[in-house]
Design a protein around this motif. Structure first.
Motif, PDB file in Angstrom:
ATOM      1  N   ALA A 185      -7.361  -4.172  -7.276  1.00 46.76           N
ATOM      2  CA  ALA A 185      -8.584  -4.665  -7.888  1.00 46.76           C
ATOM      3  C   ALA A 185      -8.713  -4.242  -9.139  1.00 46.76           C
TER       4      ALA A 185
ATOM      5  N   ALA B 143       0.874  -1.277  -0.044  1.00 47.73           N
ATOM      6  CA  ALA B 143       0.126  -0.072   0.090  1.00 47.73           C
ATOM      7  C   ALA B 143       1.014   1.480   0.068  1.00 47.73           C
TER       8      ALA B 143
ATOM      9  N   ARG C 157      -7.296   1.686   1.710  1.00 45.04           N
ATOM     10  CA  ARG C 157      -8.365   1.742   0.742  1.00 45.04           C
ATOM     11  C   ARG C 157      -7.857   2.048  -0.772  1.00 45.04           C
TER      12      ARG C 157
ATOM     13  N   ASP D  55      -2.332  -8.819  -0.689  1.00 45.56           N
ATOM     14  CA  ASP D  55      -2.656  -8.250   0.293  1.00 45.56           C
ATOM     15  C   ASP D  55      -1.685  -6.945   0.433  1.00 45.56           C
ATOM     16  N   PRO D  56      -2.542  -5.743   0.401  1.00 44.71           N
ATOM     17  CA  PRO D  56      -1.595  -4.664   0.337  1.00 44.71           C
ATOM     18  C   PRO D  56      -0.939  -4.148   1.724  1.00 44.71           C
TER      19      PRO D  56
ATOM     20  N   ARG E  47      -6.171  -1.249  -2.249  1.00 45.04           N
ATOM     21  CA  ARG E  47      -7.123  -2.252  -2.593  1.00 45.04           C
ATOM     22  C   ARG E  47      -7.658  -1.879  -4.027  1.00 45.04           C
ATOM     23  N   GLU E  48      -7.984  -0.618  -4.061  1.00 42.29           N
ATOM     24  CA  GLU E  48      -8.799  -0.435  -5.343  1.00 42.29           C
ATOM     25  C   GLU E  48      -7.878  -0.410  -6.552  1.00 42.29           C
TER      26      GLU E  48
END
Length: 510
Positions: free
Chosen positions: A131, A101, A124, A138-139, A127-128
């Protein structure tokens, strides 16, 4: 793709010189919106220099760069981003000690109203971004704990998240599994449909023909030609790249293996094993499988880079249980790792120092190095591998990827190791250098060496080897004769789709 509109990107007469070396000489390239434009050429052809110019890391000496028909001046990465240009580098441009992340937000960290780092938003948004390219990562994990393939996917996610209109992809699938590569291909098609123009640098003919609309070929810093993929055959591109026809890359006369040199029984380590197989003198055995199948881990266990928890390894009948790579070298092992820059070479040291480092004792009777004798031995190996002799004193980082790999190989040729373990030996290497490396591998086998190759390139794995050991889940699930198998059969066993793929074989020949 709109062929009538002004090119999204256009380079006119771009040149760049490094001292006496003319890296780019009056080259031209145009990129249209909604186009995948392949850029091909051997290592040293000028592709990387052009990419550095577009990225703002290097300034051109002459020529013009136009975006949407307007001339622009790119002097820094910030300038490149301002003009909608993003680069996905072959060599990872990330920070291994930070989380996934944190890497994805590097340079654009979100802040709270108090000015502190908004960690919840970092997570958050990470993850975006992941995706968006279909990466199940797993960030929160440290980036350095991921495989090279996964780290590459993080790099891709970061570049894609910038919503660039011009995307330069430098060997983006070199470290990806087939499934990861297919996911990337789908993303590229999605971006093309959205009007993004992409310069796609690759040595892999099959993916260029699968993805590209046009191809431009550079050779020795010059523009050789540009054409539509529909009007060209792979042989046409190869001839433009090397200036001559290239025979079948993998063609070699049948080899006759001798006695076993490497005998592995029930080898195990963290997440690996038990694994059993043999490699004979005069034989090339290739470990195939998807990323995460355990191929590299087996190589590291054999070389003493990782601690084994069980099993027996014999070299020409003698037990070998090295506590570290130094002991493995003493037992007759040589190892060219997958990540040559981080694990296989001393980048700031000369070619000579990198080649001789594992054999210094031979040239230092009484503790004093006989420099002239050592240098002559290094030069002999450079001639053998067709490395330019005037590169002897250059730092290895100054060489192209193919020549760096040759320097890594030269170390073990000089050492005369009985067992050569080569992990992805042609990753990021141009087609001409690949052929030369294949010739070296064949020559080593014919000289009686035992060669164990790890490769994610299935045509290569089948083409250069005598036997294939297919791995899945840390085990060998199938042994195949390279002369009698196909890519489809290998993938069936690698993915677990083969009817009897659950039966682990010992991988030993009679």
């Amino acid at each position: 793709m709109n062929t009538l509109a002004a090119p999204l990107l256009r380079l006119e007469g771009v040149s760049k010189r490094y001292g006496a070396t003319l890296a780019l000489n009056d080259v031209h390239l145009d990129l249209r919106a909604g186009e995948v434009h392949a850029l091909m050429g051997e290592n040293g052809a000028g592709k990387s220099t052009l990419m550095k110019i577009l990225a703002g890391n290097v300034e051109r000496d002459s020529g013009r760069i136009l975006v949407d028909g307007r001339e622009v001046d790119i002097r820094s990465p910030r300038d490149a981003r301002a003009h909608g240009i993003a680069i996905i580098h072959q060599e990872l441009n990330t920070v291994p000690g930070m989380t996934v992340a944190e890497n994805l937000s590097l340079g654009a960290e979100p802040r709270t109203r108090l000015g502190t780092l908004d960690r919840a938003r970092v997570l958050r948004e990470a993850r975006e971004k992941l995706a968006r390219i279909g990466a199940a990562i797993d960030p929160r994990r440290p980036l350095g704990s991921l495989s090279i393939g996964m780290q590459q996917m993080v790099e891709i996610a970061r570049a894609v998240s910038e919503n660039a209109r011009i995307l330069v992809l430098d060997e983006p699938t070199a470290a990806l599994s087939r499934a990861e590569a297919q996911a990337l291909y789908a993303l590229i098609r999605q971006m093309r449909a959205a009007g993004v123009g992409m310069v796609y640098i690759s040595h892999r003919m099959e993916e260029v023909w699968q993805l590209a609309d046009r191809v431009t070929v550079f050779r020795d810093g010059t523009h050789v030609g540009t054409g539509a993929m529909a009007d060209l055959a792979p042989g046409d591109v190869v001839r433009m790249m090397v200036g001559r026809p290239v025979a079948d890359l993998y063609r070699h006369e049948p080899r006759r293996p001798g006695d076993p040199v490497l005998d592995v029984e029930n080898l195990s380590g963290e997440g690996i094993g038990p694994v059993s197989f043999r490699v004979h003198a005069g034989e090339v055995v290739c470990m195939a499988g998807l990323i995460g199948s355990g191929r590299t881990e087996v190589a590291r266990l054999l070389f003493g880079a990782d601690r084994r928890s069980g099993g027996e390894v014999r070299v020409s009948g003698r037990s070998s249980r090295p506590a570290d790579p130094h002991a493995a070298i003493h037992d007759g092992f040589g190892f060219v790792p997958e990540d040559r820059k981080a694990q296989g070479l001393f980048l700031n040291h000369s070619v000579e120092a990198n080649v001789v480092i594992s054999t210094l004792g031979r040239f230092a009777p009484g503790g004093v190095v006989r420099a002239r004798k050592a240098r002559e031995a290094v030069l002999d190996q450079m001639r053998r591998l067709r490395l330019r002799l005037n590169a002897l004193a250059l730092p290895v980082r100054a060489l192209s990827g193919g020549n760096q790999q040759k320097a890594a190989l030269a170390r073990w040729l000089l050492r005369d190791s009985a067992i050569l373990i080569l992990d992805e030996p042609t990753r990021g290497v141009d087609i001409g250098a690949k052929r030369e490396i294949y010739e070296v591998i064949d020559g080593l086998a014919r000289a009686g060496k035992a060669v164990l190759v790890v490769s994610s390139d299935l045509p290569e794995a089948i083409g250069i080897s005598d036997r294939l050991l297919v791995m899945r889940g840390g085990r060998i699930v199938k042994e195949l004769s390279s002369a009698d198998t196909t890519e489809e059969e290998v993938m069936l066993h690698a993915t677990g789709a083969a009817p009897q793929a659950n039966a682990t074989t010992q991988g030993a020949t009679p």
